[in-house]
Write a protein that holds these residues in place. Structure first.
Motif, PDB file in Angstrom:
ATOM      1  N   GLY A 152       0.816  -1.210   0.000  1.00 30.47           N
ATOM      2  CA  GLY A 152       0.000   0.000   0.000  1.00 30.47           C
ATOM      3  C   GLY A 152       0.846   1.254   0.000  1.00 30.47           C
ATOM      4  O   GLY A 152       0.565   2.220  -0.722  1.00 30.47           O
ATOM      5  N   ILE A 153       1.909   1.222   0.789  1.00 31.29           N
ATOM      6  CA  ILE A 153       2.816   2.380   0.844  1.00 31.29           C
ATOM      7  C   ILE A 153       3.556   2.550  -0.476  1.00 31.29           C
ATOM      8  O   ILE A 153       3.663   3.658  -1.015  1.00 31.29           O
ATOM      9  CB  ILE A 153       3.816   2.196   2.000  1.00 31.29           C
ATOM     10  CG1 ILE A 153       3.071   2.197   3.338  1.00 31.29           C
ATOM     11  CG2 ILE A 153       4.874   3.293   1.975  1.00 31.29           C
ATOM     12  CD1 ILE A 153       3.946   1.879   4.527  1.00 31.29           C
ATOM     13  N   VAL A 154       4.062   1.437  -1.024  1.00 29.07           N
ATOM     14  CA  VAL A 154       4.770   1.497  -2.305  1.00 29.07           C
ATOM     15  C   VAL A 154       3.827   1.959  -3.410  1.00 29.07           C
ATOM     16  O   VAL A 154       4.208   2.738  -4.296  1.00 29.07           O
ATOM     17  CB  VAL A 154       5.371   0.118  -2.644  1.00 29.07           C
ATOM     18  CG1 VAL A 154       5.921   0.099  -4.062  1.00 29.07           C
ATOM     19  CG2 VAL A 154       6.465  -0.249  -1.651  1.00 29.07           C
ATOM     20  N   GLY A 155       2.575   1.494  -3.368  1.00 27.35           N
ATOM     21  CA  GLY A 155       1.604   1.886  -4.380  1.00 27.35           C
ATOM     22  C   GLY A 155       1.328   3.375  -4.377  1.00 27.35           C
ATOM     23  O   GLY A 155       1.269   4.016  -5.441  1.00 27.35           O
TER      24      GLY A 155
ATOM     25  N   MET B   3       4.286  -4.287 -11.091  1.00 33.79           N
ATOM     26  CA  MET B   3       3.471  -3.286 -11.782  1.00 33.79           C
ATOM     27  C   MET B   3       3.823  -1.877 -11.334  1.00 33.79           C
ATOM     28  O   MET B   3       3.885  -0.952 -12.153  1.00 33.79           O
ATOM     29  CB  MET B   3       1.989  -3.557 -11.535  1.00 33.79           C
ATOM     30  CG  MET B   3       1.448  -4.772 -12.276  1.00 33.79           C
ATOM     31  SD  MET B   3      -0.294  -5.096 -11.917  1.00 33.79           S
ATOM     32  CE  MET B   3      -1.074  -3.679 -12.730  1.00 33.79           C
ATOM     33  N   CYS B   4       4.060  -1.706 -10.045  1.00 28.38           N
ATOM     34  CA  CYS B   4       4.434  -0.377  -9.534  1.00 28.38           C
ATOM     35  C   CYS B   4       5.746   0.081 -10.155  1.00 28.38           C
ATOM     36  O   CYS B   4       5.885   1.243 -10.561  1.00 28.38           O
ATOM     37  CB  CYS B   4       4.549  -0.417  -8.008  1.00 28.38           C
ATOM     38  SG  CYS B   4       2.962  -0.556  -7.144  1.00 28.38           S
ATOM     39  N   GLY B   5       6.713  -0.835 -10.235  1.00 27.40           N
ATOM     40  CA  GLY B   5       7.991  -0.483 -10.848  1.00 27.40           C
ATOM     41  C   GLY B   5       7.850  -0.149 -12.320  1.00 27.40           C
ATOM     42  O   GLY B   5       8.474   0.792 -12.819  1.00 27.40           O
ATOM     43  N   LEU B   6       7.013  -0.895 -13.020  1.00 24.39           N
ATOM     44  CA  LEU B   6       6.801  -0.645 -14.441  1.00 24.39           C
ATOM     45  C   LEU B   6       6.067   0.671 -14.675  1.00 24.39           C
ATOM     46  O   LEU B   6       6.343   1.392 -15.645  1.00 24.39           O
ATOM     47  CB  LEU B   6       6.015  -1.797 -15.061  1.00 24.39           C
ATOM     48  CG  LEU B   6       6.717  -3.158 -15.091  1.00 24.39           C
ATOM     49  CD1 LEU B   6       5.786  -4.237 -15.641  1.00 24.39           C
ATOM     50  CD2 LEU B   6       7.996  -3.096 -15.920  1.00 24.39           C
ATOM     51  N   LEU B   7       5.130   0.999 -13.790  1.00 21.15           N
ATOM     52  CA  LEU B   7       4.412   2.270 -13.912  1.00 21.15           C
ATOM     53  C   LEU B   7       5.358   3.448 -13.717  1.00 21.15           C
ATOM     54  O   LEU B   7       5.283   4.449 -14.440  1.00 21.15           O
ATOM     55  CB  LEU B   7       3.274   2.332 -12.894  1.00 21.15           C
ATOM     56  CG  LEU B   7       2.067   1.419 -13.176  1.00 21.15           C
ATOM     57  CD1 LEU B   7       1.119   1.424 -11.983  1.00 21.15           C
ATOM     58  CD2 LEU B   7       1.338   1.865 -14.434  1.00 21.15           C
TER      59      LEU B   7
ATOM     60  N   GLY C 127       3.316  -3.844 -22.384  1.00 22.76           N
ATOM     61  CA  GLY C 127       4.463  -4.385 -21.653  1.00 22.76           C
ATOM     62  C   GLY C 127       4.092  -4.803 -20.238  1.00 22.76           C
ATOM     63  O   GLY C 127       4.545  -5.844 -19.744  1.00 22.76           O
ATOM     64  N   ILE C 128       3.252  -4.004 -19.580  1.00 19.27           N
ATOM     65  CA  ILE C 128       2.820  -4.323 -18.213  1.00 19.27           C
ATOM     66  C   ILE C 128       1.981  -5.594 -18.211  1.00 19.27           C
ATOM     67  O   ILE C 128       2.184  -6.480 -17.373  1.00 19.27           O
ATOM     68  CB  ILE C 128       2.028  -3.144 -17.611  1.00 19.27           C
ATOM     69  CG1 ILE C 128       2.943  -1.933 -17.413  1.00 19.27           C
ATOM     70  CG2 ILE C 128       1.390  -3.546 -16.289  1.00 19.27           C
ATOM     71  CD1 ILE C 128       2.226  -0.701 -16.913  1.00 19.27           C
ATOM     72  N   VAL C 129       1.038  -5.672 -19.143  1.00 13.31           N
ATOM     73  CA  VAL C 129       0.155  -6.841 -19.212  1.00 13.31           C
ATOM     74  C   VAL C 129       0.950  -8.113 -19.467  1.00 13.31           C
ATOM     75  O   VAL C 129       0.752  -9.143 -18.798  1.00 13.31           O
ATOM     76  CB  VAL C 129      -0.917  -6.647 -20.311  1.00 13.31           C
ATOM     77  CG1 VAL C 129      -1.683  -7.947 -20.535  1.00 13.31           C
ATOM     78  CG2 VAL C 129      -1.872  -5.530 -19.922  1.00 13.31           C
ATOM     79  N   MET C 130       1.879  -8.076 -20.407  1.00 14.22           N
ATOM     80  CA  MET C 130       2.656  -9.263 -20.737  1.00 14.22           C
ATOM     81  C   MET C 130       3.566  -9.677 -19.581  1.00 14.22           C
ATOM     82  O   MET C 130       3.711 -10.866 -19.281  1.00 14.22           O
ATOM     83  CB  MET C 130       3.499  -9.002 -21.995  1.00 14.22           C
ATOM     84  CG  MET C 130       2.679  -8.888 -23.264  1.00 14.22           C
ATOM     85  SD  MET C 130       1.676 -10.382 -23.575  1.00 14.22           S
ATOM     86  CE  MET C 130       2.958 -11.630 -23.705  1.00 14.22           C
ATOM     87  N   THR C 131       4.167  -8.687 -18.927  1.00 13.93           N
ATOM     88  CA  THR C 131       5.056  -8.989 -17.806  1.00 13.93           C
ATOM     89  C   THR C 131       4.292  -9.620 -16.658  1.00 13.93           C
ATOM     90  O   THR C 131       4.715 -10.630 -16.084  1.00 13.93           O
ATOM     91  CB  THR C 131       5.759  -7.713 -17.316  1.00 13.93           C
ATOM     92  OG1 THR C 131       6.519  -7.145 -18.379  1.00 13.93           O
ATOM     93  CG2 THR C 131       6.692  -8.028 -16.155  1.00 13.93           C
TER      94      THR C 131
ATOM     95  N   VAL D 280      19.981  -8.857 -17.491  1.00 12.83           N
ATOM     96  CA  VAL D 280      18.647  -8.558 -18.007  1.00 12.83           C
ATOM     97  C   VAL D 280      17.845  -7.805 -16.954  1.00 12.83           C
ATOM     98  O   VAL D 280      18.288  -7.615 -15.814  1.00 12.83           O
ATOM     99  CB  VAL D 280      17.899  -9.858 -18.404  1.00 12.83           C
ATOM    100  CG1 VAL D 280      18.622 -10.569 -19.545  1.00 12.83           C
ATOM    101  CG2 VAL D 280      17.765 -10.786 -17.207  1.00 12.83           C
ATOM    102  N   SER D 281      16.647  -7.386 -17.331  1.00 12.52           N
ATOM    103  CA  SER D 281      15.779  -6.673 -16.392  1.00 12.52           C
ATOM    104  C   SER D 281      15.309  -7.613 -15.295  1.00 12.52           C
ATOM    105  O   SER D 281      15.350  -8.841 -15.438  1.00 12.52           O
ATOM    106  CB  SER D 281      14.567  -6.089 -17.137  1.00 12.52           C
ATOM    107  OG  SER D 281      13.750  -7.120 -17.640  1.00 12.52           O
ATOM    108  N   SER D 282      14.825  -7.031 -14.197  1.00 15.84           N
ATOM    109  CA  SER D 282      14.416  -7.840 -13.049  1.00 15.84           C
ATOM    110  C   SER D 282      13.254  -8.775 -13.390  1.00 15.84           C
ATOM    111  O   SER D 282      13.217  -9.920 -12.932  1.00 15.84           O
ATOM    112  CB  SER D 282      14.016  -6.917 -11.882  1.00 15.84           C
ATOM    113  OG  SER D 282      12.960  -6.046 -12.263  1.00 15.84           O
ATOM    114  N   SER D 283      12.292  -8.296 -14.193  1.00 19.53           N
ATOM    115  CA  SER D 283      11.149  -9.145 -14.535  1.00 19.53           C
ATOM    116  C   SER D 283      11.581 -10.344 -15.364  1.00 19.53           C
ATOM    117  O   SER D 283      11.106 -11.474 -15.154  1.00 19.53           O
ATOM    118  CB  SER D 283      10.097  -8.324 -15.301  1.00 19.53           C
ATOM    119  OG  SER D 283      10.662  -7.754 -16.466  1.00 19.53           O
ATOM    120  N   VAL D 284      12.488 -10.139 -16.323  1.00 21.10           N
ATOM    121  CA  VAL D 284      12.986 -11.245 -17.136  1.00 21.10           C
ATOM    122  C   VAL D 284      13.837 -12.188 -16.291  1.00 21.10           C
ATOM    123  O   VAL D 284      13.782 -13.415 -16.450  1.00 21.10           O
ATOM    124  CB  VAL D 284      13.807 -10.709 -18.328  1.00 21.10           C
ATOM    125  CG1 VAL D 284      14.436 -11.866 -19.116  1.00 21.10           C
ATOM    126  CG2 VAL D 284      12.934  -9.864 -19.239  1.00 21.10           C
ATOM    127  N   ALA D 285      14.624 -11.619 -15.366  1.00 26.50           N
ATOM    128  CA  ALA D 285      15.460 -12.439 -14.486  1.00 26.50           C
ATOM    129  C   ALA D 285      14.616 -13.371 -13.632  1.00 26.50           C
ATOM    130  O   ALA D 285      14.982 -14.530 -13.405  1.00 26.50           O
ATOM    131  CB  ALA D 285      16.317 -11.541 -13.596  1.00 26.50           C
TER     132      ALA D 285
END
Length: 239
Positions: free
Chosen positions: A35-38, A64-68, A76-80, A215-220
């Motif tokens: 909640g705080i991160v959001g 999602m928060c990081g991607l936003l 990109g967000i949806v696929m990740t 690579v990026s964190s999501s791919v990692a």
């Protein structure tokens, strides 16, 4: 559902809620952190609540928060998020045979609310050969679901007062909770299957650490998960 002969078991909704108590304690902390991160990712309280109620995935919501913040495209967000949450399909497929006598709608409800933590409790119960019912599984899932939503709302309410969540280590809360849940699954004397589980976790951790340099964190995360599946498959075939 196939019954297992045992002296103990879980049959009621209340039993499921009781089994969920360790997860509830973890969700209070990690949900509050999200909640705080959001809020600090420029989401409002309604958006945080809807994300927790609809997406309902701790790791994917943090991603999602990081991607936003990185101004990533919607595609990109949806696929990740789809790739990050793809493991839930495997967990649901693993759990569904235990409820084969229930209706399709009830199986969908179980799969929709199944998380890493509730699946860990479920898997431990299966491994211990304890009898359980659909009502128990529903209590486990619903208790976790409600706790997550409430915790993220509470975190969102105080998010405006914490400008830098990272300085308090809130971005590490999810990792800490997974580590705690992992440790609680083991006895002092490790069985062969538990040693295999540790090997898988170590392989995932090492591959994740190495891939983060390339690579990026999501791919990692995706690659390390595949490495863990590969190692687990090899060790299972070599038993």
């Amino acid at each position: 559902m196939k019954e297992i002969d045992t002296d103990t078991g879980y049959t009621t909704f209340r039993d499921g809620v009781k089994s969920c108590l360790p997860t509830v304690l973890g969700y209070l902390g990690i949900g509050f952190s999200f909640g705080i991160v959001g809020i600090n990712s420029h989401l409002n309280l309604l958006e945080i609540t809807l994300m927790s109620a609809i997406v309902y995935g701790g790791s994917s919501q943090f991603v999602m928060c990081g991607l936003l913040l990185a101004n990533t495209s919607i595609t990109g967000i949806v696929m990740t998020v789809f790739l990050v949450n793809l493991r839930h399909l495997l967990m649901s497929m693993t759990a569904s045979p235990h409820f084969r006598d229930e209706s399709l709608l009830k199986n969908i409800s179980v799969g929709s609310l199944l998380t890493d933590e509730s699946f860990a409790v479920f898997s431990t119960t299966v491994a211990q050969k304890k009898h359980f019912s659909l009502r128990w599984m529903e209590g486990l899932n619903v208790a976790a679901y409600i706790t997550w939503i409430v915790a993220t709302i509470l975190g969102g309410l105080v998010g405006n007062f914490i400008a830098n969540p990272e300085q308090f280590g809130l971005d590490f809360a999810l990792t800490a909770m997974f580590a705690g849940l992992f440790i609680t699954q083991f006895e002092w004397e490790l069985t062969k299957s538990q040693r295999k589980s540790i090997a898988v976790v170590i392989s995932v951790g090492l591959s994740l650490y190495i891939m983060l340099f390339f690579v990026s964190s999501s791919v990692a995360v995706i690659i390390s998960a595949l490495v863990g599946c590969f190692v687990g498959g090899i060790m299972h075939d070599s038993k």
